[in-house]
Design a protein around this motif. Structure first.
Motif, PDB file in Angstrom:
ATOM      1  N   VAL A   1       0.839  -1.205   0.000  1.00 16.95           N
ATOM      2  CA  VAL A   1       0.000   0.000   0.000  1.00 16.95           C
ATOM      3  C   VAL A   1       0.871   1.252   0.000  1.00 16.95           C
ATOM      4  O   VAL A   1       0.683   2.182  -0.805  1.00 16.95           O
TER       5      VAL A   1
ATOM      6  N   PHE B   1      -5.134  -6.607  -3.887  1.00 21.18           N
ATOM      7  CA  PHE B   1      -5.951  -5.631  -3.168  1.00 21.18           C
ATOM      8  C   PHE B   1      -5.083  -4.493  -2.633  1.00 21.18           C
ATOM      9  O   PHE B   1      -5.453  -3.310  -2.723  1.00 21.18           O
ATOM     10  N   ALA B   2      -3.905  -4.814  -2.074  1.00 17.08           N
ATOM     11  CA  ALA B   2      -3.038  -3.785  -1.518  1.00 17.08           C
ATOM     12  C   ALA B   2      -2.540  -2.841  -2.609  1.00 17.08           C
ATOM     13  O   ALA B   2      -2.450  -1.623  -2.396  1.00 17.08           O
TER      14      ALA B   2
ATOM     15  N   LEU C   1      -5.476  -0.613  -3.606  1.00 13.60           N
ATOM     16  CA  LEU C   1      -5.769   0.335  -2.528  1.00 13.60           C
ATOM     17  C   LEU C   1      -4.735   1.456  -2.496  1.00 13.60           C
ATOM     18  O   LEU C   1      -5.080   2.628  -2.292  1.00 13.60           O
TER      19      LEU C   1
ATOM     20  N   ALA D   1      -5.502   3.843  -5.261  1.00 21.20           N
ATOM     21  CA  ALA D   1      -6.710   4.612  -4.937  1.00 21.20           C
ATOM     22  C   ALA D   1      -6.405   5.724  -3.934  1.00 21.20           C
ATOM     23  O   ALA D   1      -6.902   6.855  -4.065  1.00 21.20           O
ATOM     24  N   LEU D   2      -5.583   5.424  -2.922  1.00 17.99           N
ATOM     25  CA  LEU D   2      -5.215   6.444  -1.939  1.00 17.99           C
ATOM     26  C   LEU D   2      -4.394   7.552  -2.593  1.00 17.99           C
ATOM     27  O   LEU D   2      -4.531   8.737  -2.232  1.00 17.99           O
TER      28      LEU D   2
ATOM     29  N   GLY E   1      -6.384  11.265   1.206  1.00 20.97           N
ATOM     30  CA  GLY E   1      -5.803   9.962   1.489  1.00 20.97           C
ATOM     31  C   GLY E   1      -4.479  10.005   2.222  1.00 20.97           C
ATOM     32  O   GLY E   1      -3.910   8.957   2.534  1.00 20.97           O
TER      33      GLY E   1
END
Length: 527
Positions: A96, A224-225, A228, A231-232, A239
């Motif tokens: 992330v 997913f990480a 994410l 997206a942040l 974010g």
């Protein structure tokens, strides 16, 4: 008198020389102490491997019961549990923060290079294993070898359809429950249902049924990480707080890793020692399957010692062996634990501190590599497939060879980063080319030998990939800086035209031209 004074000046209180003659010895001693201080963990880790071999050889003659062997392996089991404990926060937080710290263009560029590197090296590894299998022919003349004759009772993995294996890989990329993905992964099982035919006979049909088995779904967590983090990054200011949280969590996890690393030598010693004690009759296995073991380890040596360093040198023009020298501790951990995932914490720590790889690069690419880059596993799987084909006197045709290469490259992506994880994917390859899976017990019997070099090559490929990406990233930064310097130089050179010159900026040539007519106060107004 002068000679006496010189003599006194050259001796210490004990009459020992303290002049220039004593300096080389003292310098060497200080250098030796400094080397040991800097490389204490490496020396202790290697010593732990050697001590583990000695411990296993010494205790082997004591005829320990299975319970006593389990007690002997207890300190090593603690090491594995501690390393696995930090895998989940390390993978999620590092990916992330890494994806959020890179801009979208750099993320796509580095991701594309990483995927090309992973697929290219895995395909090279598969081709090397098939070529060595045809040259050495480990299964030729060994058709009489079978598991009952060697006294093996190793369980054979349940065979799975090739299509279902690849569908499971895609399903695991998108976990239905993120919390469950931390300890469960999706796998297809089969149920036999009776079908009545028109003639009155009953036939049994194999129906695929989805099940959840124990094991972390790292592939889904990685995807997913990454998403994410992107997206942040897109959220911008909103974010930032969550990005700082993941950065702090990641740094705290690395502190925990640095503490765990000092326990690694002790854990490795008992892991290796207990594994040697567990051996039943290694002489029979090595003599019966010696050619297969030799061919597999030779493939790992060629790929890890020659091909991967050559790729690194061709990409960076730097010494690959000096780069690998700083990673002895994670290599020893990989050799002892046989787990790419368990080696990930020590690999991230050492590649940043010893080799100076950018944190954004290492924490972005190494978790992905530990999941999808399995060069050693590809060699192991292809060699085992060729061995079993020769064992059953099957001549592989070009179509089957192509199927082996493609299937091994693709299935190694989903291979679990755990001990004996690669054996489960060999059944997929055997099913794809129509070979029986009952001889897999032979592979499982000696997997603990070959799996050690397999894991070392796996993590070496990840490390060299991170080094190549770090070099390319640094090179791109320097090129951008050089372009900016050239643009600035051009701007100064073209500033002679008064129409294009800002009235707020006074250039040197303008100052010199107007110095004769302007008053002294105007000379001081430059911005």
């Amino acid at each position: 008198m002068e000679a006496a004074r010189d003599g006194k000046a050259g001796s210490g209180p004990n009459g020992l020389a303290e002049g220039p003659a004593a300096e080389p010895g003292a310098g060497r001693l200080r250098g030796c102490r400094g080397f040991l201080r800097r490389n204490a963990l490496v020396v202790l880790t290697v010593s732990g491997v050697v001590a583990g071999v000695a411990l296993g050889a010494a205790v082997r003659g004591a005829a320990l019961s299975p319970a006593q062997v389990a007690y002997l392996a207890f300190p090593g089991e603690l090491l594995l549990r501690m390393l696995r404990m930090v895998i989940l926060p390390l993978v999620v937080c590092s990916l992330v923060s890494g994806a959020a710290s890179l801009d979208t263009r750099s993320l796509g560029r580095l991701g594309g290079i990483a995927i090309a590197y992973f697929l290219g090296t895995t395909l090279l590894a598969s081709g090397l294993a098939v070529a060595l299998g045809f040259i050495i022919r480990p299964g030729a003349g060994a058709s009489g070898i079978n598991a009952p004759r060697l006294g093996l009772a190793a369980p054979v993995p349940t065979s799975k359809e090739t299509v279902d294996s690849f569908l499971d890989l895609i399903r695991n990329l998108f976990p239905a429950n993120l919390v469950a993905a931390a300890f469960q992964t999706y796998a297809t099982d089969y149920r036999m249902l009776p079908r009545n035919t028109t003639s009155g006979n009953v036939t049994w049909e194999k129906i695929p049924v989805g099940t959840e088995i124990e094991g972390m779904n790292i592939l889904g967590l990685v995807l997913f990480a990454l998403v994410l983090g992107v997206a942040l990054k897109k959220l911008g200011q909103e974010g930032e707080d969550l990005i700082r949280f993941f950065n702090s969590f990641n740094e705290a996890t690395m502190v925990l890793v640095s503490w765990i690393m000092w326990y690694v030598p002790i854990g490795i010693m008992f892991l290796v020692g207990s594994k040697i004690v567990e051996m039943e009759d290694i002489v029979v296995l090595v003599t019966s399957l010696g050619k297969y073991i030799f061919a597999s380890i030779l493939g790992h040596f060629i790929h890890g010692g020659i091909i991967l360093p050559l790729i690194y040198f061709a990409s960076t023009r730097q010494n690959p062996y000096r780069f690998l020298l700083g990673l002895i501790t994670p290599f020893a951990t990989a050799f002892a634990t046989c787990s790419s995932s368990a080696t990930l914490p020590s690999m991230i720590k050492c590649i940043e501190e010893n080799n100076g790889v950018d944190k954004r690069i290492s924490r972005f690419i190494l978790p992905i590599g530990a999941t999808v880059n399995m060069d050693g596993a590809a060699i192991f799987q292809c060699m085992a497939t060729v061995f079993i084909a020769q064992l059953n006197n099957v001549d592989l045709n070009p179509g089957q060879i192509f199927t082996i290469l493609v299937t091994a490259t693709a299935s190694s992506v989903g291979a679990a980063g755990i001990p004996a994880g690669g054996v489960l994917t060999i059944a997929i390859i055997l099913e794809a080319i129509g070979l029986p899976t009952n001889d897999l017990s032979l592979i499982l019997a000696v997997d603990w030998i070959v799996d050690r070099t397999t894991t070392v090559v796996n993590v070496e490929g990840d490390a060299l990939g991170a080094g190549i990406l770090n070099y390319l990233n640094e090179k791109e930064k320097k090129d951008k800086e050089q372009e900016l310097k050239e643009v600035n130089v051009e701007a100064v050179a073209n500033s002679k035209s008064e129409a294009e010159t800002s009235p707020l900026v006074t250039h040197k040539n303008q100052v010199s031209n107007t110095s004769s007519t302007a008053d002294p106060e105007s000379k001081e107004s430059v911005l």
